[in-house]
Design a protein around this motif. Structure first.
Motif, PDB file in Angstrom:
ATOM      1  N   THR A   1      -0.032 -46.739   8.990  1.00 43.65           N
ATOM      2  CA  THR A   1       0.993 -45.921   8.352  1.00 43.65           C
ATOM      3  C   THR A   1       0.744 -44.424   8.496  1.00 43.65           C
ATOM      4  O   THR A   1       1.602 -43.618   8.142  1.00 43.65           O
ATOM      5  N   GLN A   2      -0.397 -44.052   9.047  1.00 38.07           N
ATOM      6  CA  GLN A   2      -0.694 -42.646   9.317  1.00 38.07           C
ATOM      7  C   GLN A   2      -0.295 -42.250  10.734  1.00 38.07           C
ATOM      8  O   GLN A   2      -0.477 -41.104  11.140  1.00 38.07           O
TER       9      GLN A   2
ATOM     10  N   ASN B   1      -1.529 -43.770  13.569  1.00 36.08           N
ATOM     11  CA  ASN B   1      -2.614 -44.024  14.524  1.00 36.08           C
ATOM     12  C   ASN B   1      -2.419 -45.388  15.183  1.00 36.08           C
ATOM     13  O   ASN B   1      -2.154 -46.376  14.491  1.00 36.08           O
TER      14      ASN B   1
END
Length: 120
Positions: free
Chosen positions: A42-43, A45
């Motif tokens: 969710t970042q 990555n």
């Protein structure tokens, strides 16, 4: 960073979030115009390896209800079932129809596909 809709959000990726009923994971899956499927946290990555199998734009992506299988559909007329490591579990090719959508039933036992010619 990621939109919760199937609209293009990156140069080559159409992002599809896990189905809202799936609270098992915080993983996002994307399909690209070059047929590549990829998992993301969710970042934003990337997670693991790129999933390679489609030969054209990925048009639809769906997580199974248990979160262990991903179904993808493509303009190449195929739909593919993947495990979370990017290994193909099953590939089915339509005959002439472009598959535009794919979805699991709530119990995960049935998969429905829809084609641009109106075939379900």
């Amino acid at each position: 960073m990621f939109a919760q809709s199937p609209t293009p959000a990156l140069a080559l990726h159409r992002l599809v979030a896990p189905h809202e009923q799936n609270s098992y994971s915080k993983v996002i899956v994307s399909g690209s115009r070059n047929g590549i499927v990829r998992l993301w946290d969710t970042q934003g990555n990337p997670i693991g390896q790129i999933f390679k199998g489609h030969k054209a734009d990925v048009t639809s992506i769906s997580f199974s209800p248990d979160g262990q299988t991903i179904a993808t559909a493509s303009l190449d007329g195929a739909f593919i079932l993947w495990n979370l490591q990017g290994q193909e579990k099953l590939t089915l090719q339509s005959f002439g129809a472009t598959i535009s959508s794919v979805s699991f039933s709530p119990d995960g036992q049935t998969i429905a596909t829809g084609s641009l010619d109106g075939t379900v």
